[in-house]
Design a protein around this motif. Structure first.
Motif, PDB file in Angstrom:
ATOM      1  N   TYR A   1      -3.969   3.019  -2.831  1.00  0.00           N
ATOM      2  CA  TYR A   1      -4.114   3.523  -1.638  1.00  0.00           C
ATOM      3  C   TYR A   1      -5.712   3.416  -0.845  1.00  0.00           C
ATOM      4  O   TYR A   1      -5.880   3.067  -0.030  1.00  0.00           O
ATOM      5  CB  TYR A   1      -3.232   5.018  -1.841  1.00  0.00           C
ATOM      6  CG  TYR A   1      -3.613   5.414   0.453  1.00  0.00           C
ATOM      7  CD1 TYR A   1      -2.893   5.124   0.804  1.00  0.00           C
ATOM      8  CD2 TYR A   1      -4.825   6.480   0.378  1.00  0.00           C
ATOM      9  CE1 TYR A   1      -3.827   5.716   2.327  1.00  0.00           C
ATOM     10  CE2 TYR A   1      -5.180   7.318   1.162  1.00  0.00           C
ATOM     11  CZ  TYR A   1      -4.729   7.305   2.093  1.00  0.00           C
ATOM     12  OH  TYR A   1      -4.939   7.150   3.451  1.00  0.00           O
TER      13      TYR A   1
ATOM     14  N   THR B   1       0.844  -1.042  -0.621  1.00  0.00           N
ATOM     15  CA  THR B   1       0.307  -0.218  -0.315  1.00  0.00           C
ATOM     16  C   THR B   1       1.292   1.540  -0.294  1.00  0.00           C
ATOM     17  O   THR B   1       1.748   1.025   0.692  1.00  0.00           O
ATOM     18  CB  THR B   1      -1.052   0.231   1.283  1.00  0.00           C
ATOM     19  OG1 THR B   1      -2.234  -0.894   1.284  1.00  0.00           O
ATOM     20  CG2 THR B   1      -1.951   1.600   1.261  1.00  0.00           C
TER      21      THR B   1
ATOM     22  N   LYS C   1     -12.877  13.572   1.382  1.00  0.00           N
ATOM     23  CA  LYS C   1     -12.121  12.807   1.836  1.00  0.00           C
ATOM     24  C   LYS C   1     -11.111  12.016   0.271  1.00  0.00           C
ATOM     25  O   LYS C   1     -10.461  12.154  -0.586  1.00  0.00           O
ATOM     26  CB  LYS C   1     -11.269  12.425   2.665  1.00  0.00           C
ATOM     27  CG  LYS C   1      -9.404  12.343   2.629  1.00  0.00           C
ATOM     28  CD  LYS C   1      -9.533  11.967   4.390  1.00  0.00           C
ATOM     29  CE  LYS C   1      -7.742  11.523   3.767  1.00  0.00           C
ATOM     30  NZ  LYS C   1      -7.079  10.384   5.411  1.00  0.00           N
TER      31      LYS C   1
ATOM     32  N   SER D   1      -6.899   0.420   1.544  1.00  0.00           N
ATOM     33  CA  SER D   1      -6.693   1.502   2.717  1.00  0.00           C
ATOM     34  C   SER D   1      -8.403   0.919   3.766  1.00  0.00           C
ATOM     35  O   SER D   1      -9.375   1.447   3.330  1.00  0.00           O
ATOM     36  CB  SER D   1      -6.408   2.510   2.578  1.00  0.00           C
ATOM     37  OG  SER D   1      -6.783   3.709   4.250  1.00  0.00           O
ATOM     38  N   ASP D   2      -8.063   0.606   4.892  1.00  0.00           N
ATOM     39  CA  ASP D   2      -9.634   0.088   5.461  1.00  0.00           C
ATOM     40  C   ASP D   2     -10.144   1.763   5.964  1.00  0.00           C
ATOM     41  O   ASP D   2     -10.770   1.500   6.569  1.00  0.00           O
ATOM     42  CB  ASP D   2      -9.202  -0.628   6.729  1.00  0.00           C
ATOM     43  CG  ASP D   2      -8.375  -2.055   6.959  1.00  0.00           C
ATOM     44  OD1 ASP D   2      -8.864  -2.474   5.502  1.00  0.00           O
ATOM     45  OD2 ASP D   2      -8.140  -2.928   6.942  1.00  0.00           O
ATOM     46  N   GLU D   3      -9.291   2.563   5.588  1.00  0.00           N
ATOM     47  CA  GLU D   3     -10.148   4.317   6.105  1.00  0.00           C
ATOM     48  C   GLU D   3     -11.101   4.158   5.722  1.00  0.00           C
ATOM     49  O   GLU D   3     -12.077   4.978   5.879  1.00  0.00           O
ATOM     50  CB  GLU D   3      -8.455   5.114   5.812  1.00  0.00           C
ATOM     51  CG  GLU D   3      -8.955   6.359   6.326  1.00  0.00           C
ATOM     52  CD  GLU D   3      -7.687   6.967   6.105  1.00  0.00           C
ATOM     53  OE1 GLU D   3      -8.329   8.447   6.153  1.00  0.00           O
ATOM     54  OE2 GLU D   3      -6.905   6.557   5.876  1.00  0.00           O
ATOM     55  N   PHE D   4     -11.021   3.575   4.465  1.00  0.00           N
ATOM     56  CA  PHE D   4     -12.285   4.327   3.446  1.00  0.00           C
ATOM     57  C   PHE D   4     -13.177   2.909   3.453  1.00  0.00           C
ATOM     58  O   PHE D   4     -13.464   1.599   3.317  1.00  0.00           O
ATOM     59  CB  PHE D   4     -11.987   4.218   1.445  1.00  0.00           C
ATOM     60  CG  PHE D   4     -10.557   5.308   2.127  1.00  0.00           C
ATOM     61  CD1 PHE D   4     -11.478   6.837   2.197  1.00  0.00           C
ATOM     62  CD2 PHE D   4      -9.373   5.154   2.429  1.00  0.00           C
ATOM     63  CE1 PHE D   4      -9.927   7.460   1.911  1.00  0.00           C
ATOM     64  CE2 PHE D   4      -8.111   6.021   1.779  1.00  0.00           C
ATOM     65  CZ  PHE D   4      -8.502   7.770   2.251  1.00  0.00           C
TER      66      PHE D   4
ATOM     67  N   ARG E   1     -13.340   2.169  -1.746  1.00  0.00           N
ATOM     68  CA  ARG E   1     -12.811   1.149  -2.666  1.00  0.00           C
ATOM     69  C   ARG E   1     -12.818   0.835  -3.723  1.00  0.00           C
ATOM     70  O   ARG E   1     -12.042   0.583  -4.270  1.00  0.00           O
ATOM     71  CB  ARG E   1     -12.252  -0.142  -0.660  1.00  0.00           C
ATOM     72  CG  ARG E   1     -11.965   1.142   0.370  1.00  0.00           C
ATOM     73  CD  ARG E   1     -11.954  -0.269   1.229  1.00  0.00           C
ATOM     74  NE  ARG E   1     -10.967  -1.180   1.011  1.00  0.00           N
ATOM     75  CZ  ARG E   1     -10.530  -1.925   2.300  1.00  0.00           C
ATOM     76  NH1 ARG E   1     -11.068  -2.030   2.537  1.00  0.00           N
ATOM     77  NH2 ARG E   1      -9.364  -2.692   1.642  1.00  0.00           N
TER      78      ARG E   1
ATOM     79  N   SER F   1     -10.479  -6.495  -1.654  1.00  0.00           N
ATOM     80  CA  SER F   1     -10.962  -5.233  -0.488  1.00  0.00           C
ATOM     81  C   SER F   1     -12.602  -6.019  -0.265  1.00  0.00           C
ATOM     82  O   SER F   1     -13.444  -5.186   0.690  1.00  0.00           O
ATOM     83  CB  SER F   1     -11.390  -4.344  -1.021  1.00  0.00           C
ATOM     84  OG  SER F   1     -12.283  -4.292  -2.307  1.00  0.00           O
TER      85      SER F   1
END
Length: 262
Positions: A134, A31, A108, A138-141, A146, A176
């Motif tokens: 990214y 990543t 974002k 990324s688990d942030e999204f 994703r 994902s």
């Protein structure tokens, strides 16, 4: 569609310059480093230098000190930390905050998607691809964010006629968990096809095993798996073909003669 609105976002992507070729699995396991921040975090005209309390510059417009929390002594040429050394290049861009017509995509993620498109349009294809990587991994999204990023990476691979990027994008999308079940199965079968194009029969077998595990009624994949297992002199070929015949008959379909004589 992405649109601009008020506010600012800073984007920084740091990449290592590793020239060694990677497989799609290796590429998808990494990543990229993407750091974002609000450009309005620090009050204008204030300097943070070793203190938690922002202070007004003593000489205002004549103040030429570097704004830093750490010393700069170790950041000279040859230190390994300078972008000019080409060891760890850093790309920066500043864009307005963004919104997408898809309500499932937050501000974002929308800004990052727009930044990726801007990089690609400017000829910085790899930088744009890294942003998609990214976002997808990324688990942030959220799942929808994703998924969209992974599909953009796949689309970029098509535009570049880059099979490795297409394969990597599919691996990231499947990992994902953002795809509906039917589309995930389709992506898995596409991964089998891409492995076969590279004549990577070990990967094709592994991927076919995943396909038939997820969908035991996929008789064509079962038969293809049987053929590959026999071709590679591996066990289980007859059992897989027998399974394909049994399922096809249960479905009321016609069983090809070559399956019976396999």
């Amino acid at each position: 569609m992405l649109t601009l609105s008020s506010g600012l976002l800073l984007l920084m992507s740091a990449q290592a310059t590793d020239e060694s070729p990677k497989s799609a699995e290796e590429a998808a396991s990494e990543t990229p480093i993407i750091v974002t921040g609000d450009a309005k975090e620090e009050p204008a005209g204030r300097v943070i230098a070793g203190s938690r309390i922002p202070q007004k510059p003593r000489y205002d417009e004549y103040q030429h000190n570097f704004r830093t929390r750490t010393g700069l002594g170790g950041l000279g040429p040859g230190s390994g930390m300078s972008p000019m050394s080409l060891q760890n290049p850093v790309m920066r861009s500043q864009i307005s905050s963004c919104a997408a017509d898809n309500e499932a995509i937050g501000a974002k993620a929308a800004c990052l998607l727009l930044s990726a498109k801007n990089d690609i349009n400017a000829g910085n294809t790899e930088s744009g691809a890294d942003i998609y990587r990214y976002l997808t991994s990324s688990d942030e999204f959220a799942a929808e964010e994703r998924r969209v990023a992974g599909e953009e990476l796949y689309r970029l691979g098509n535009q570049q006629n880059d099979n490795l990027m297409r394969e990597e994008a599919l691996i990231r999308l499947v990992a994902s968990g953002s795809l509906p079940a039917e589309r995930e199965q389709s992506a898995q079968r596409s991964l089998v096809t891409l492995a076969l194009k590279r004549q990577d029969f070990d990967s094709a077998i592994s991927r076919l095993e995943v396909v038939v595990e997820g969908n035991p009624a996929d008789t064509q994949s079962l038969a293809n798996l049987a053929v590959l297992l026999r071709q590679e002199k591996r066990e289980g070929a007859s059992e897989r073909m027998g399974q394909a015949i049994k399922v096809r008959e249960a479905q009321g379909g016609t069983v090809p003669e070559e399956w019976r004589t396999f």
